[in-house]
Design an enzyme around this catalytic site. Structure first.
Site, PDB file in Angstrom:
ATOM      1  N   ASP A  82      -1.047  -2.143   5.643  1.00 44.13           N
ATOM      2  CA  ASP A  82      -0.962  -1.369   5.905  1.00 44.13           C
ATOM      3  C   ASP A  82      -1.416  -0.081   6.315  1.00 44.13           C
ATOM      4  OD1 ASP A  82      -3.204  -1.575   4.165  1.00 44.13           O
ATOM      5  OD2 ASP A  82      -2.805   1.445   3.956  1.00 44.13           O
ATOM      6  N   GLU A 140      -3.855   0.816   1.289  1.00 46.22           N
ATOM      7  CA  GLU A 140      -4.936   0.260   1.150  1.00 46.22           C
ATOM      8  C   GLU A 140      -5.655   1.459   1.421  1.00 46.22           C
ATOM      9  OE1 GLU A 140      -9.407   0.022   1.005  1.00 46.22           O
ATOM     10  OE2 GLU A 140      -8.237  -0.387   2.598  1.00 46.22           O
ATOM     11  N   GLU A 141      -5.271   2.295   3.056  1.00 47.30           N
ATOM     12  CA  GLU A 141      -6.665   3.444   3.838  1.00 47.30           C
ATOM     13  C   GLU A 141      -5.876   4.329   2.697  1.00 47.30           C
ATOM     14  OE1 GLU A 141      -8.251   2.072   5.324  1.00 47.30           O
ATOM     15  OE2 GLU A 141      -7.699   0.209   6.240  1.00 47.30           O
TER      16      GLU A 141
HETATM   17 NI    NI Z   1      -9.223  -3.070   6.165  1.00 44.94          NI
END
Ligand code: NI
Length: 394
Positions: A82, A140-141
């Site tokens: 992402d 992930e963010e």
């Molecule tokens: Ni990263």
């Protein structure tokens, strides 16, 4: 020729494909949970390579299972895919074509390198034992993060160990960062609403001043880490937002305060949140105000398994030499890879991608962030050598 020599002999030609893939992802970034085109591109690329059992455990993730010619253990490799809500300021020709969205953490390179490993290993599946599971993970963010969703979807079922890697703009290209035990902190965000009663600034004694109370709350929150936490344990509490008031002569009804609190120890993590509630509540009360707290739980702390780090170290020494190893230190950053390592042994490895000459020295999440693409060469060879070493030792 050993398996690894054969795989590595194909790495040079694959490097060019990896660079193309990375530039494609970089040009078309997508935010967390919205990686529809990215995941479709990954799926189709893997389909074209062939040999995988492909699945889409969530709408924007892809898992590729590669079964070897003989029974054996199951190793998972993970890449996050992402991008971030940042407007890119790089001007190279593959800069983001989506205003306000940018691959500013290097996840474009992670996805591309894992595709590169997939391409080489798929052709060699008969020489593999057990199963290789490639996880192209969304989001992930943004908490709650894609990793936890994938764990709940069962992507770790039957997996013996998992590795992840991150290219870094603070580690020189050619270096590999290894760290045993604690790697990144558990992260929780909090919002505090301090309520007083509004009124005329000339008559503070008629009301409760939410601004003065907030100032005391913020000052005292700092004492939670400084005075109430074991100095031998790591913790940080940062107030990063404050909003309240419009006029020069009016007390606002409320002030909103926000921030983040990070730690490693699970008990300390809960204790810090309890103390925020306690301290803010009592300080506000002492000033005739009140407080509401809301907490957004973030990622748990990330720990690297010692024996897997030792394996990564053997791989690093044999492929890149002892001098390439950087003994990294824990940071108070966060990484949702922790969701996997809570379930099974795992290790998260740092790969250097910093080059001032190539202007890949801007910090992560900066509008000019980029990776030195030579770092992807390191990463590809690391993945291949790791798979080989894992197969030899298990
Ligand atoms: Ni990263």
């Amino acid at each position: 020729m050993s398996n690894l020599e054969k795989w590595l002999s194909r790495a040079d030609e694959t490097d060019a494909r990896v660079r193309e893939w990375r530039r494609h992802f970089h040009r078309y970034p997508e935010l967390s949970f919205e990686e529809h085109e990215t995941s479709r591109y990954i799926y189709e690329t893997l389909e074209n390579i062939g040999g995988f059992e492909l699945s889409r455990p969530t709408p924007t993730s892809v898992v590729a299972r590669l079964s070897g010619g003989r029974p054996g253990p199951v190793l998972a490799l993970r890449a996050d895919i992402d991008a971030l809500a940042i407007h890119e300021e790089n001007t190279f020709e593959f800069a983001s074509e989506r205003p306000g969205v940018m691959h500013a953490c290097g996840h474009d390179s992670h996805a591309a390198v894992l595709l590169g490993a997939a391409q080489i290993l798929a052709a060699e599946r008969q020489s593999l034992r057990g199963e290789l599971r490639l996880i192209f993970q969304h989001a992930e963010e943004t908490p709650p993060g894609g990793a936890q969703e994938l764990v709940e979807a069962g992507v770790l079922d039957g997996v013996d160990a998992i590795f992840g890697l991150h290219l870094l703009s603070w580690l020189d290209t050619g270096r590999i960062g290894l760290i045993e035990g604690a790697v990144m902190a558990a992260t929780d965000n909090f919002d505090l609403t301090v309520r007083g009663n509004g009124g005329h600034a000339a008559y503070p004694h008629h009301g409760a001043d939410a601004i003065a109370a907030s100032a005391q709350v913020i000052a005292n929150l700092q004492h939670i880490v400084a005075r109430q936490t074991d100095p031998m344990q790591q913790a940080v509490l940062s107030v990063t937002r404050i909003r309240g008031g419009e006029a020069y002569n009016v007390f606002p009804e409320k002030v909103e305060i926000g921030g983040t609190v990070r730690s490693f120890d699970p008990e300390l993590r809960e204790d810090l949140l309890r103390r925020i509630r306690h301290t803010a509540g009592h300080i506000a009360q002492a000033h005739g105000a009140s407080v509401e707290l809301s907490v957004q739980k973030g990622y748990p702390a990330l720990y690297n398994d010692a024996s897997l780090v030792a394996l990564a170290e053997r791989v690093t020494v044999s492929q890149f030499g002892e001098a390439s190893i950087e003994r990294s230190k824990p940071t108070m950053g966060a990484e949702d890879f922790a969701a996997y390592t809570r379930q099974i042994p795992g290790a998260f490895i740092y790969i250097g991608a910093r080059s001032e000459a190539k202007e890949s020295h801007y910090p992560h999440h900066h509008p000019r962030f980029t990776v030195d693409e030579d770092g992807m060469k390191t990463a590809l060879r690391f993945w291949l050598a790791l798979v080989d070493q894992w197969q030899l030792e298990h």
